[in-house]
Scaffold this active site. Structure first.
Site, PDB file in Angstrom:
ATOM      1  N   GLY A 251       0.840  -1.210   0.000  1.00  0.00           N
ATOM      2  CA  GLY A 251       0.000   0.000   0.000  1.00  0.00           C
ATOM      3  C   GLY A 251       0.866   1.248   0.000  1.00  0.00           C
ATOM      4  O   GLY A 251       1.817   1.342   0.779  1.00  0.00           O
TER       5      GLY A 251
ATOM      6  N   ARG B 209       1.095  -5.117  -5.159  1.00  0.00           N
ATOM      7  CA  ARG B 209       1.216  -6.275  -4.261  1.00  0.00           C
ATOM      8  C   ARG B 209       1.441  -7.462  -5.188  1.00  0.00           C
ATOM      9  O   ARG B 209       0.571  -7.792  -5.986  1.00  0.00           O
ATOM     10  CB  ARG B 209      -0.055  -6.465  -3.438  1.00  0.00           C
ATOM     11  CG  ARG B 209      -0.399  -5.258  -2.541  1.00  0.00           C
ATOM     12  CD  ARG B 209      -1.541  -5.587  -1.598  1.00  0.00           C
ATOM     13  NE  ARG B 209      -2.131  -4.420  -0.982  1.00  0.00           N
ATOM     14  CZ  ARG B 209      -1.640  -3.793   0.087  1.00  0.00           C
ATOM     15  NH1 ARG B 209      -0.532  -4.200   0.654  1.00  0.00           N
ATOM     16  NH2 ARG B 209      -2.260  -2.742   0.593  1.00  0.00           N
TER      17      ARG B 209
ATOM     18  N   ASP C 168       4.997  -4.498   6.188  1.00  0.00           N
ATOM     19  CA  ASP C 168       5.548  -5.804   6.592  1.00  0.00           C
ATOM     20  C   ASP C 168       5.682  -6.803   5.434  1.00  0.00           C
ATOM     21  O   ASP C 168       6.683  -7.511   5.341  1.00  0.00           O
ATOM     22  CB  ASP C 168       4.769  -6.402   7.778  1.00  0.00           C
ATOM     23  CG  ASP C 168       3.281  -6.519   7.516  1.00  0.00           C
ATOM     24  OD1 ASP C 168       2.820  -6.054   6.449  1.00  0.00           O
ATOM     25  OD2 ASP C 168       2.581  -7.075   8.372  1.00  0.00           O
TER      26      ASP C 168
ATOM     27  N   THR D 237       4.368   2.777   5.599  1.00  0.00           N
ATOM     28  CA  THR D 237       2.970   2.314   5.681  1.00  0.00           C
ATOM     29  C   THR D 237       2.197   3.246   6.601  1.00  0.00           C
ATOM     30  O   THR D 237       2.727   3.680   7.631  1.00  0.00           O
ATOM     31  CB  THR D 237       2.869   0.870   6.222  1.00  0.00           C
ATOM     32  OG1 THR D 237       1.506   0.605   6.583  1.00  0.00           O
ATOM     33  CG2 THR D 237       3.720   0.622   7.463  1.00  0.00           C
TER      34      THR D 237
ATOM     35  N   ASP E  98      -0.087   2.306   8.404  1.00  0.00           N
ATOM     36  CA  ASP E  98      -0.590   1.520   9.537  1.00  0.00           C
ATOM     37  C   ASP E  98       0.256   1.636  10.816  1.00  0.00           C
ATOM     38  O   ASP E  98      -0.219   1.312  11.895  1.00  0.00           O
ATOM     39  CB  ASP E  98      -0.699   0.038   9.157  1.00  0.00           C
ATOM     40  CG  ASP E  98      -1.615  -0.200   7.980  1.00  0.00           C
ATOM     41  OD1 ASP E  98      -2.482   0.663   7.723  1.00  0.00           O
ATOM     42  OD2 ASP E  98      -1.471  -1.227   7.302  1.00  0.00           O
TER      43      ASP E  98
ATOM     44  N   ASP F 226       2.506  -0.283  11.864  1.00  0.00           N
ATOM     45  CA  ASP F 226       2.521  -1.570  12.563  1.00  0.00           C
ATOM     46  C   ASP F 226       3.854  -2.310  12.457  1.00  0.00           C
ATOM     47  O   ASP F 226       3.885  -3.537  12.425  1.00  0.00           O
ATOM     48  CB  ASP F 226       1.372  -2.453  12.036  1.00  0.00           C
ATOM     49  CG  ASP F 226       1.460  -2.665  10.533  1.00  0.00           C
ATOM     50  OD1 ASP F 226       2.275  -1.992   9.876  1.00  0.00           O
ATOM     51  OD2 ASP F 226       0.706  -3.500  10.007  1.00  0.00           O
TER      52      ASP F 226
ATOM     53  N   ARG G 109      -5.388  -1.787   8.927  1.00  0.00           N
ATOM     54  CA  ARG G 109      -5.365  -3.254   8.801  1.00  0.00           C
ATOM     55  C   ARG G 109      -5.674  -3.903  10.145  1.00  0.00           C
ATOM     56  O   ARG G 109      -6.751  -3.661  10.675  1.00  0.00           O
ATOM     57  CB  ARG G 109      -4.009  -3.727   8.259  1.00  0.00           C
ATOM     58  CG  ARG G 109      -4.105  -5.093   7.586  1.00  0.00           C
ATOM     59  CD  ARG G 109      -2.774  -5.510   7.027  1.00  0.00           C
ATOM     60  NE  ARG G 109      -2.422  -4.799   5.832  1.00  0.00           N
ATOM     61  CZ  ARG G 109      -2.819  -5.134   4.603  1.00  0.00           C
ATOM     62  NH1 ARG G 109      -3.583  -6.162   4.427  1.00  0.00           N
ATOM     63  NH2 ARG G 109      -2.447  -4.443   3.558  1.00  0.00           N
TER      64      ARG G 109
HETATM   65  O1  F6P Z   1      -1.447  -1.277   4.663  1.00  0.00           O
HETATM   66  C1  F6P Z   1      -2.027  -0.073   4.259  1.00  0.00           C
HETATM   67  C2  F6P Z   1      -3.499  -0.259   4.006  1.00  0.00           C
HETATM   68  O2  F6P Z   1      -4.036   0.984   3.583  1.00  0.00           O
HETATM   69  C3  F6P Z   1      -4.312  -0.811   5.185  1.00  0.00           C
HETATM   70  O3  F6P Z   1      -4.590   0.181   6.143  1.00  0.00           O
HETATM   71  C4  F6P Z   1      -5.516  -1.362   4.483  1.00  0.00           C
HETATM   72  O4  F6P Z   1      -6.096  -2.398   5.245  1.00  0.00           O
HETATM   73  C5  F6P Z   1      -4.943  -1.894   3.205  1.00  0.00           C
HETATM   74  O5  F6P Z   1      -3.721  -1.202   2.986  1.00  0.00           O
HETATM   75  C6  F6P Z   1      -5.814  -1.709   1.997  1.00  0.00           C
HETATM   76  O6  F6P Z   1      -5.182  -2.297   0.922  1.00  0.00           O
HETATM   77  P1  F6P Z   1      -5.622  -2.113  -0.605  1.00  0.00           P
HETATM   78  O7  F6P Z   1      -5.274  -0.714  -1.017  1.00  0.00           O
HETATM   79  O8  F6P Z   1      -4.831  -3.126  -1.347  1.00  0.00           O
HETATM   80  O9  F6P Z   1      -7.086  -2.342  -0.632  1.00  0.00           O
END
Ligand code: F6P
Length: 328
Positions: free
Chosen positions: A16, A77, A108, A131, A133, A135, A177
């Site tokens: 992300g 991803r 991560d 990130t 998050d 985390d 997340r």
């Molecule tokens: O890890 C960053 C994040 O924005 C999280 O907060 C969220 O759960 C996820 O990515 C969303 O991912 P995507 O953009 O692939 O839907």
């Protein structure tokens, strides 16, 4: 550990995107030039490494990117990189370009990729925690987190205006997340009536009691922050349960979603990303491999990636106490 000669570094962003990733790329590339290295941009993260989307960077590529949200290297991803065959293709492409080390900016999953790649092929890699998050262990704060909190709080302030005008109860879902870091900060920073995070279970009955108490206290707007990974469900699910218990409330749900990932990085994120970009290149030159550069108590530290990704970073109990005290 043997210090390898490093002449060409590849930099990528993966997973992300987060505000400040551009600032981290720029600092990494600038630091590389400072130390007379050749710098390569790997586009679309590991997916681009597999598909050979690799280009040599010059100073023009990184002009005026520090202040921009997103990542000009793009992000993805990659499912293929999770397979040994995918990683072999990626490694072949790095060899083709003569790249001897990597700087990986991401969360991560992205750092896990760098760790595996180092273990399998011995390619020195330093990670930069990127990130929203927050985390990752080994750093007080990740690149993008501060901007995401600012964005969330700014949005909630706006929701507050309309909530007050209509005496409504809002459930606002924030990202993160499985972690409640954005939720905690958004809850404190926007005077939320309650904050629900994955790390602490709050029984619905307790939330009902709190909202009843607020009605008694004549509070005219109520905003409940719900972290997306919460154990009692998302904002919509919780709103449904509350509607059944407290039918007199006019309830609305807002999911902030991806707007939390965009926007110009805050001053804090720009400075953090810049420090870590320099630290990543210097770490590689000093033989610090398979580590993540982070900042703890305002000092740069290097933590083994295997430790940073363990999910050991916990929401500060003191922060949670502050939430409880201020939400009553
Ligand atoms: O890890 C960053 C994040 O924005 C999280 O907060 C969220 O759960 C996820 O990515 C969303 O991912 P995507 O953009 O692939 O839907």
């Amino acid at each position: 550990m043997e210090i390898k000669t490093i002449k060409k570094i590849g930099v990528l962003t993966s997973g992300g995107d987060a505000p400040g990733m551009n600032a981290a790329i720029r600092a990494t590339v600038r630091a590389g030039f400072y130390y007379n290295l050749e710098m390569y941009g790997i586009y679309r993260g590991y997916e681009g490494m597999i598909n050979d989307e690799i280009k040599k960077l010059d100073s023009k590529n990184i002009a005026h990117v520090l202040e921009r949200g997103g990542t000009f290297l793009k992000s993805a991803r990659s499912a293929e990189f999770r397979t040994p065959e995918g990683r072999k293709k990626a490694h072949d492409n790095l060899k083709k370009h003569g790249i001897d080390a990597l700087v990986v900016i991401g969360g991560d999953g992205s750092l896990t990729g760098a760790h595996l790649f180092y273990k399998e092929f011995g390619i020195p890699a330093v990670g930069i925690p990127g990130t929203i998050d927050n985390d990752l262990a080994g750093t007080d704060i990740t690149v993008g987190f501060d901007t995401a909190c600012n964005t969330a709080i700014e949005a909630i302030d706006k929701i507050r205006d309309t909530a007050t005008s209509h005496d409504r109860l809002f459930f606002v879902e924030v990202m993160g997340r499985d972690a409640g870091f954005i939720a905690i900060n958004a809850g404190i920073g926007s005077a939320a009536a309650a904050t629900l995070i994955p790390e602490k279970k709050m029984p619905i009955e307790r939330l009902v009691e709190r909202l009843k108490a607020r009605t008694k206290a004549m509070k005219t707007s109520n905003i409940v922050i719900v972290a997306e990974g919460g154990k009692s469900g998302g904002a919509a699910e919780i709103a449904e349960k509350i509607k059944k218990e407290l039918p007199y409330y006019d309830i609305k749900v807002t999911i902030l979603g991806h707007l939390q990932r965009g926007g110009a990085p805050s001053a804090l994120d720009r400075v953090l990303a810049s420090k870590l970009g320099v630290a990543a290149v210097e770490g590689l030159l000093q033989g610090k491999y398979d580590v993540m550069a982070g900042v703890i108590n305002n000092k740069v530290v290097y933590t083994p990636i295997s430790k940073a990704i363990l999910g050991e970073k916990e929401v500060d109990e003191d922060d949670f106490r502050v939430v409880r005290i201020l939400s009553t």
